[in-house]
Design a protein around this motif. Structure first.
Motif, PDB file in Angstrom:
ATOM      1  N   MET A   1       0.800  -1.344  -0.083  1.00 11.66           N
ATOM      2  CA  MET A   1       0.073  -0.013   0.078  1.00 11.66           C
ATOM      3  C   MET A   1       1.002   1.390  -0.146  1.00 11.66           C
ATOM      4  SD  MET A   1      -3.253   0.702   2.548  1.00 11.66           S
ATOM      5  CE  MET A   1      -1.943   0.663   4.102  1.00 11.66           C
ATOM      6  N   ALA A   2       0.657   2.132  -1.033  1.00 14.04           N
ATOM      7  CA  ALA A   2       1.200   3.118  -0.962  1.00 14.04           C
ATOM      8  C   ALA A   2       1.078   4.246   0.261  1.00 14.04           C
ATOM      9  CB  ALA A   2       1.068   4.238  -2.185  1.00 14.04           C
ATOM     10  N   ASP A   3       2.070   5.399   0.791  1.00 16.55           N
ATOM     11  CA  ASP A   3       1.731   6.066   1.736  1.00 16.55           C
ATOM     12  C   ASP A   3       1.285   7.264   1.547  1.00 16.55           C
ATOM     13  OD1 ASP A   3       3.316   3.818   2.905  1.00 16.55           O
ATOM     14  OD2 ASP A   3       5.244   4.896   2.759  1.00 16.55           O
ATOM     15  N   ARG A   4       0.290   7.585   0.728  1.00 20.26           N
ATOM     16  CA  ARG A   4      -0.430   8.862   0.566  1.00 20.26           C
ATOM     17  C   ARG A   4      -1.955   8.608   0.781  1.00 20.26           C
ATOM     18  NH1 ARG A   4       1.842  10.498  -3.728  1.00 20.26           N
ATOM     19  NH2 ARG A   4       3.292  11.861  -2.480  1.00 20.26           N
ATOM     20  N   ILE A   5      -2.647   9.401   1.770  1.00 20.23           N
ATOM     21  CA  ILE A   5      -3.958   9.263   2.079  1.00 20.23           C
ATOM     22  C   ILE A   5      -4.569  10.446   1.702  1.00 20.23           C
ATOM     23  CG2 ILE A   5      -5.425   8.620   3.805  1.00 20.23           C
ATOM     24  CD1 ILE A   5      -3.308   7.084   5.243  1.00 20.23           C
ATOM     25  N   LEU A   6      -5.770  10.439   1.144  1.00 19.55           N
ATOM     26  CA  LEU A   6      -6.775  11.665   0.860  1.00 19.55           C
ATOM     27  C   LEU A   6      -7.801  11.739   1.983  1.00 19.55           C
ATOM     28  CD1 LEU A   6      -7.768  13.893  -0.643  1.00 19.55           C
ATOM     29  CD2 LEU A   6      -9.016  12.258  -2.011  1.00 19.55           C
ATOM     30  N   VAL A   7      -7.706  12.553   2.949  1.00 22.31           N
ATOM     31  CA  VAL A   7      -8.606  12.933   3.693  1.00 22.31           C
ATOM     32  C   VAL A   7      -9.778  13.827   3.315  1.00 22.31           C
ATOM     33  CG1 VAL A   7      -9.184  13.713   6.228  1.00 22.31           C
ATOM     34  CG2 VAL A   7      -6.910  12.529   5.649  1.00 22.31           C
ATOM     35  N   ILE A   8     -10.925  13.374   2.867  1.00 22.04           N
ATOM     36  CA  ILE A   8     -11.908  14.322   2.424  1.00 22.04           C
ATOM     37  C   ILE A   8     -12.731  14.902   3.414  1.00 22.04           C
ATOM     38  CG2 ILE A   8     -14.265  14.104   1.360  1.00 22.04           C
ATOM     39  CD1 ILE A   8     -13.304  11.911  -0.441  1.00 22.04           C
ATOM     40  N   GLY A   9     -12.863  16.301   3.306  1.00 22.18           N
ATOM     41  CA  GLY A   9     -13.466  16.971   4.491  1.00 22.18           C
ATOM     42  C   GLY A   9     -12.338  17.178   5.684  1.00 22.18           C
ATOM     43  N   GLY A  10     -10.941  17.339   5.249  1.00 24.81           N
ATOM     44  CA  GLY A  10      -9.814  17.413   5.820  1.00 24.81           C
ATOM     45  C   GLY A  10      -9.722  18.661   7.013  1.00 24.81           C
ATOM     46  N   THR A  11     -10.735  19.550   6.722  1.00 21.78           N
ATOM     47  CA  THR A  11     -10.744  20.744   7.528  1.00 21.78           C
ATOM     48  C   THR A  11     -12.055  20.514   8.609  1.00 21.78           C
ATOM     49  OG1 THR A  11     -11.940  22.020   5.899  1.00 21.78           O
ATOM     50  CG2 THR A  11      -9.634  22.225   6.113  1.00 21.78           C
ATOM     51  N   GLY A  12     -12.853  19.420   8.229  1.00 25.00           N
ATOM     52  CA  GLY A  12     -13.784  19.420   9.343  1.00 25.00           C
ATOM     53  C   GLY A  12     -13.699  18.798  10.583  1.00 25.00           C
ATOM     54  N   LYS A  13     -14.831  18.461  11.359  1.00 26.50           N
ATOM     55  CA  LYS A  13     -14.776  18.135  12.832  1.00 26.50           C
ATOM     56  C   LYS A  13     -13.786  16.715  13.131  1.00 26.50           C
ATOM     57  CE  LYS A  13     -18.097  19.057  15.305  1.00 26.50           C
ATOM     58  NZ  LYS A  13     -19.319  19.542  14.518  1.00 26.50           N
ATOM     59  N   THR A  14     -14.065  15.762  12.138  1.00 25.29           N
ATOM     60  CA  THR A  14     -13.219  14.543  12.195  1.00 25.29           C
ATOM     61  C   THR A  14     -11.963  14.751  11.314  1.00 25.29           C
ATOM     62  OG1 THR A  14     -14.387  13.089  10.697  1.00 25.29           O
ATOM     63  CG2 THR A  14     -15.080  13.147  13.073  1.00 25.29           C
ATOM     64  N   GLY A  15     -12.170  15.276  10.139  1.00 23.24           N
ATOM     65  CA  GLY A  15     -11.129  15.199   9.240  1.00 23.24           C
ATOM     66  C   GLY A  15      -9.871  15.975   9.414  1.00 23.24           C
ATOM     67  N   GLN A  16      -9.938  17.168  10.316  1.00 26.04           N
ATOM     68  CA  GLN A  16      -9.161  17.857  10.792  1.00 26.04           C
ATOM     69  C   GLN A  16      -8.023  17.067  11.855  1.00 26.04           C
ATOM     70  OE1 GLN A  16      -9.531  21.382  13.360  1.00 26.04           O
ATOM     71  NE2 GLN A  16     -11.774  20.894  13.072  1.00 26.04           N
ATOM     72  N   ARG A  17      -8.830  16.302  12.641  1.00 23.23           N
ATOM     73  CA  ARG A  17      -8.015  15.290  13.470  1.00 23.23           C
ATOM     74  C   ARG A  17      -7.462  14.124  12.932  1.00 23.23           C
ATOM     75  NH1 ARG A  17     -12.618  17.827  15.944  1.00 23.23           N
ATOM     76  NH2 ARG A  17     -12.254  18.582  18.481  1.00 23.23           N
ATOM     77  N   VAL A  18      -8.259  13.672  11.888  1.00 24.64           N
ATOM     78  CA  VAL A  18      -7.353  12.451  11.296  1.00 24.64           C
ATOM     79  C   VAL A  18      -6.204  13.148  10.733  1.00 24.64           C
ATOM     80  CG1 VAL A  18      -7.668  10.989   9.144  1.00 24.64           C
ATOM     81  CG2 VAL A  18      -9.629  11.409  10.714  1.00 24.64           C
ATOM     82  N   VAL A  19      -6.208  14.324   9.997  1.00 23.48           N
ATOM     83  CA  VAL A  19      -5.197  14.735   9.271  1.00 23.48           C
ATOM     84  C   VAL A  19      -3.905  14.844  10.410  1.00 23.48           C
ATOM     85  CG1 VAL A  19      -4.071  16.873   8.143  1.00 23.48           C
ATOM     86  CG2 VAL A  19      -6.208  15.917   7.551  1.00 23.48           C
ATOM     87  N   LYS A  20      -4.332  15.427  11.443  1.00 24.94           N
ATOM     88  CA  LYS A  20      -3.257  15.827  12.548  1.00 24.94           C
ATOM     89  C   LYS A  20      -2.682  14.569  13.016  1.00 24.94           C
ATOM     90  CE  LYS A  20      -2.845  17.962  16.981  1.00 24.94           C
ATOM     91  NZ  LYS A  20      -3.445  18.863  18.265  1.00 24.94           N
ATOM     92  N   ARG A  21      -3.506  13.374  13.238  1.00 26.39           N
ATOM     93  CA  ARG A  21      -2.836  12.020  13.709  1.00 26.39           C
ATOM     94  C   ARG A  21      -2.324  11.570  12.574  1.00 26.39           C
ATOM     95  NH1 ARG A  21      -5.125   9.916  18.483  1.00 26.39           N
ATOM     96  NH2 ARG A  21      -6.414  11.006  19.607  1.00 26.39           N
ATOM     97  N   LEU A  22      -2.428  11.652  11.242  1.00 31.28           N
ATOM     98  CA  LEU A  22      -1.562  11.031  10.532  1.00 31.28           C
ATOM     99  C   LEU A  22      -0.524  11.672  10.324  1.00 31.28           C
ATOM    100  CD1 LEU A  22      -4.348  10.443   7.346  1.00 31.28           C
ATOM    101  CD2 LEU A  22      -3.150   8.644   8.793  1.00 31.28           C
ATOM    102  N   GLY A  23      -0.165  13.058  10.618  1.00 30.45           N
ATOM    103  CA  GLY A  23       0.981  13.497  10.568  1.00 30.45           C
ATOM    104  C   GLY A  23       2.005  12.815  11.296  1.00 30.45           C
ATOM    105  N   THR A  24       1.573  12.019  12.303  1.00 30.12           N
ATOM    106  CA  THR A  24       2.782  11.490  13.184  1.00 30.12           C
ATOM    107  C   THR A  24       3.008   9.912  12.894  1.00 30.12           C
ATOM    108  OG1 THR A  24       0.987  10.544  14.709  1.00 30.12           O
ATOM    109  CG2 THR A  24       1.780  12.802  15.141  1.00 30.12           C
ATOM    110  N   THR A  25       2.518   9.480  11.750  1.00 26.44           N
ATOM    111  CA  THR A  25       2.654   8.172  11.401  1.00 26.44           C
ATOM    112  C   THR A  25       3.668   7.987  10.218  1.00 26.44           C
ATOM    113  OG1 THR A  25       0.869   8.490   9.549  1.00 26.44           O
ATOM    114  CG2 THR A  25       0.128   7.620  11.769  1.00 26.44           C
TER     115      THR A  25
END
Length: 277
Positions: A1-25
Motif C-alpha cells: 500500500m502506498a503512503d499517501r492518504i486523501l482525507v476528504i473533509g480534511g478541515t472538518g470536525k473529524t477530518g482535521q483530527r485525522v489529518v493531525k494524527r496521520l502527521g505522526t505516522t
C-alpha cells in the motif's frame, strides 16, 4: 500500500483530527476540501467532477459524505468508482451508529463499498461530544443556557471526535484491512438531562435540557438554514433515539486503537472555555 492518504473533509470536525494524527505516522497526507487554504491542499466537492484530481497519487481515502443532501450514493459513486480506477485500494467511510448498512444516506454507500471496494471500513460513531462544544448545541448553551433535543429521557453513548479520528487512522494505516464496520461509542451512555447536569457543574451555572417534539426540532433546523428534507431526517434521528436504540456502549474504539475512549465529563472539563459567556 502506498503512503499517501486523501482525507476528504480534511478541515472538518473529524477530518482535521485525522489529518493531525496521520502527521505522526509517516504517511503522506492530502487534505481534500471545498476551500483549500494551504498550497498542498486539494479542492474537493462531491458532485463536482473536478474533484477527481484530488485523488491522484493516493492509495487510501477517508470519506466524509456531503451534509447538504440525502442522495449520497448517487452523488458519491462516480468519484469513488474513478478513485478505484486510479488505484485507490482502501476506503474508510464515516457513517452513523443509527444508519444501518443498506439504509438511507451513508447506509447505501456502506453497502456499495462492502460489495465493491478492495479494502474498506465503515465507522459508525454515536453522537459527537463536540456537538456541545462547537456544534449545534454550543450557541444555545452559551446564549440560552439550554440544550434542545427530541430525545426525551433516552440515553446516548456520546463519543469524542478525537476517539473517532484515532479509530479512523487505525483503519487507514493498518497492515490488514478491516473489511467490516464498527459502532463507536464513549465509555458510558447518558441522557441529555445528564449531559446538561455535567455541563452545569463544569460551567458553574444551570444549563437545562429542553425536550422538543420532532416537528418542533425540524422547524428549529430549518430556521438554522438546513434544507427541509435534511432537517426532517436529522429530527427523525433524534426521535429514533427515544426508542432506546442508542442506549449502549461498545468496545469499538478500544478494539481499533488499543485504548479506551474518553468520558463526557473529561470532555466537558477540557472544553470548559467554550461555554463561558
Amino acid at each position: 500500500m502506498a503512503d499517501r492518504i486523501l482525507v476528504i473533509g480534511g478541515t472538518g470536525k473529524t477530518g482535521q483530527r485525522v489529518v493531525k494524527r496521520l502527521g505522526t505516522t509517516g504517511f503522506d497526507v492530502v487534505v481534500g476540501t471545498r476551500s483549500p487554504v494551504n498550497p498542498e491542499d486539494r479542492y474537493f466537492a462531491w458532485g463536482d467532477s473536478a474533484s477527481i484530481a484530488a485523488i491522484d497519487d493516493c492509495s487510501s481515502v477517508y470519506i466524509v459524505a456531503p451534509t447538504d443532501r440525502t442522495d449520497h450514493l448517487d452523488v458519491m459513486r462516480p468519484i469513488l468508482e474513478e478513485a478505484m480506477a486510479r488505484g485507490v485500494d482502501r476506503f474508510v467511510l464515516l457513517s452513523s451508529s443509527l444508519i444501518e448498512r443498506g439504509g438511507p444516506m451513508m447506509g447505501e454507500v456502506h453497502d456499495w463499498l462492502a460489495h465493491t471496494a478492495p479494502e474498506w471500513a465503515v465507522l459508525r460513531p454515536s453522537w459527537f461530544m463536540q456537538n456541545f462544544s462547537d456544534g449545534a448545541h454550543a450557541r444555545t448553551i452559551r446564549d440560552e443556557d439550554a440544550i434542545y433535543s427530541a430525545t426525551g429521557r433516552a440515553r446516548v453513548g456520546f463519543i469524542d471526535a478525537d476517539d473517532i479520528a484515532a479509530a479512523a487512522v487505525a483503519c487507514l494505516v493498518s497492515a490488514e484491512p478491516l473489511n467490516d464496520e464498527r459502532i463507536l461509542t464513549g465509555p458510558e451512555a447518558i441522557g441529555y438531562d445528564d449531559a446538561a447536569g455535567i455541563l452545569s457543574d463544569v460551567a458553574g451555572r444551570t444549563i437545562r435540557h429542553v425536550s422538543l417534539s420532532k416537528s418542533e426540532l425540524t422547524n428549529r433546523f430549518k430556521a438554522q438554514g438546513l434544507p427541509s428534507d435534511y432537517a426532517n431526517i436529522l429530527a427523525s434521528l433524534d426521535e429514533t433515539i427515544c426508542s432506546g436504540i442508542e442506549d449502549r456502549t461498545t468496545d469499538g474504539v478500544t478494539e481499533l486503537t488499543g485504548r479506551a475512549p474518553g468520558s463526557f465529563r473529561e470532555f466537558a472539563e477540557e472544553h470548559r472555555n467554550n461555554w463561558l459567556k
